[in-house]
Motif scaffolding. Structure first.
Motif, PDB file in Angstrom:
ATOM      1  N   UNK A  48     -19.352 -13.467  40.638  1.00  0.00           N
ATOM      2  CA  UNK A  48     -19.697 -11.791  40.358  1.00  0.00           C
ATOM      3  C   UNK A  48     -18.679 -11.390  41.726  1.00  0.00           C
ATOM      4  N   UNK A  49     -18.818 -11.900  42.811  1.00  0.00           N
ATOM      5  CA  UNK A  49     -18.218 -11.418  43.811  1.00  0.00           C
ATOM      6  C   UNK A  49     -16.682 -11.415  43.867  1.00  0.00           C
ATOM      7  N   UNK A  50     -16.306 -12.704  43.524  1.00  0.00           N
ATOM      8  CA  UNK A  50     -14.828 -12.856  43.252  1.00  0.00           C
ATOM      9  C   UNK A  50     -13.980 -11.870  42.146  1.00  0.00           C
ATOM     10  N   UNK A  51     -15.002 -11.658  41.050  1.00  0.00           N
ATOM     11  CA  UNK A  51     -14.474 -10.648  39.937  1.00  0.00           C
ATOM     12  C   UNK A  51     -14.515  -9.488  40.408  1.00  0.00           C
ATOM     13  N   UNK A  52     -15.401  -8.774  41.414  1.00  0.00           N
ATOM     14  CA  UNK A  52     -15.518  -7.590  41.961  1.00  0.00           C
ATOM     15  C   UNK A  52     -14.224  -7.335  42.970  1.00  0.00           C
ATOM     16  N   UNK A  53     -13.915  -8.378  43.793  1.00  0.00           N
ATOM     17  CA  UNK A  53     -12.739  -8.624  44.363  1.00  0.00           C
ATOM     18  C   UNK A  53     -11.334  -8.247  43.763  1.00  0.00           C
ATOM     19  N   UNK A  54     -11.084  -8.956  42.647  1.00  0.00           N
ATOM     20  CA  UNK A  54     -10.008  -8.881  41.635  1.00  0.00           C
ATOM     21  C   UNK A  54      -9.873  -7.676  41.190  1.00  0.00           C
ATOM     22  N   UNK A  55     -10.973  -7.256  40.414  1.00  0.00           N
ATOM     23  CA  UNK A  55     -11.078  -5.709  39.809  1.00  0.00           C
ATOM     24  C   UNK A  55     -10.681  -4.541  40.849  1.00  0.00           C
ATOM     25  N   UNK A  56     -11.121  -4.737  42.109  1.00  0.00           N
ATOM     26  CA  UNK A  56     -10.805  -3.797  42.919  1.00  0.00           C
ATOM     27  C   UNK A  56      -9.305  -3.841  43.491  1.00  0.00           C
TER      28      UNK A  56
END
Length: 299
Positions: A48-56
């Motif tokens: 989830x943290x990786x997904x948040x970084x990519x989305x940002x």
């Protein structure tokens, strides 16, 4: 051989402790396989943290059209424009407001709780046990019931909406748990160390600073992590007691929410920046964390 011995289970006859299913599985797999499983679980937890970084780091149009995992085939979609836009807005001021709220609160809670914990553990004074029971009882008092009375008090004192008002509220409700934790840890310190210091002529303050405080680093570091995270991520107190000029990051990000999450570029980049400092705080004191979590558990 007696009848009791003859009917005793085989594991109890030899006096060996019974082993659990988990320990047997670990022996079967070996330590290497267990480490691999733990690494896989850790990586899965970070998804989830990786997904948040990519989305940002992608535009709103791209995020609405594709899932974040498509970045592995389209790395050219990544950009830092979202962070540039965010840092050029009011987010920077809210970040420093969060620092001005969190750091003093953590320092005050640790300092006051450490001295109170030492007094409850090793100093004899009238009403000590009664006072400690009151502190323990305050652990179950919910924050919500104090919002309106404290808001009224702050309004009369002229500090409603200010950073000191938010800090005082966090300190007041952080102290009961902090005192309880540190007192239980300090009471486990060998009494012979304190007696030896007193025989050498050390005052109570000298004993606290030179003996008790250094030995209490595991519990103090653990408390510091907990308190820092609680205040850093708090939004309820910020919504009630902080005005727009003194709002922390959580209140700022909440004010930026639009219908259907159309500003996910701002929310995702702000959320990722807000978790960097707590991660640094945790990793800096992680070696004390487990020891502090176990403080007083065997008393």
């Amino acid at each position: 051989m007696t009848a009791a011995t003859a009917t005793a289970p085989k594991g109890l006859e030899s006096g060996a402790p019974r082993r659990g299913v988990l320990s047997k599985i670990v022996d079967r797999l070996g330590s290497g396989a267990v480490q691999v499983v733990m690494v896989v679980l850790g990586l899965f937890w970070l998804v989830p943290t990786l997904g948040l970084l990519v989305v940002s780091m992608r535009t709103t149009q791209v995020n609405n059209a594709e899932g974040w995992w498509t970045v592995f085939t389209k790395p050219a979609e990544l950009t830092i424009q979202n962070y540039q836009n965010l840092l050029g807005s009011g987010f920077t001021a809210s970040f420093w407001n969060t620092v001005l709220i969190t750091v003093p609160t953590t320092v005050l809670v640790i300092g006051i709780a450490a001295m109170a914990g030492y007094a409850f553990a090793w100093m004899d004074f009238p009403g000590r046990d009664t006072a400690f029971l009151i502190v323990v009882g305050l652990l179950i008092v919910p924050i919500q019931i104090a919002l309106i009375p404290v808001a009224t008090l702050y309004g009369n004192a002229g500090i409603f909406g200010s950073i000191p008002g938010v800090v005082l509220f966090h300190v007041a409700f952080g102290l009961p748990f902090a005192i309880f934790l540190l007192r239980n840890f300090f009471v486990g310190i060998p009494a012979s160390l304190l007696e030896a210091a007193r025989m050498d002529g050390a005052s109570e303050w000298k004993i606290f600073v030179s003996v008790v405080f250094p030995l209490g680093k595991p519990a103090i570091a653990s408390l510091g992590i907990f308190q820092f995270l609680w205040v850093w991520n708090d939004m309820l107190i910020a919504l009630v007691f902080a005005d727009t000029a003194n709002q922390p990051m959580t209140k700022y990000l909440q004010s930026q929410m639009r219908q259907f999450g159309s500003n996910v570029d701002i929310l995702s980049s702000g959320a990722f920046l807000s978790l960097i400092v707590p991660l640094i705080m945790f990793f800096a004191f992680q070696r004390y964390f487990v020891q502090g979590m176990m403080a007083g558990s065997v008393k």
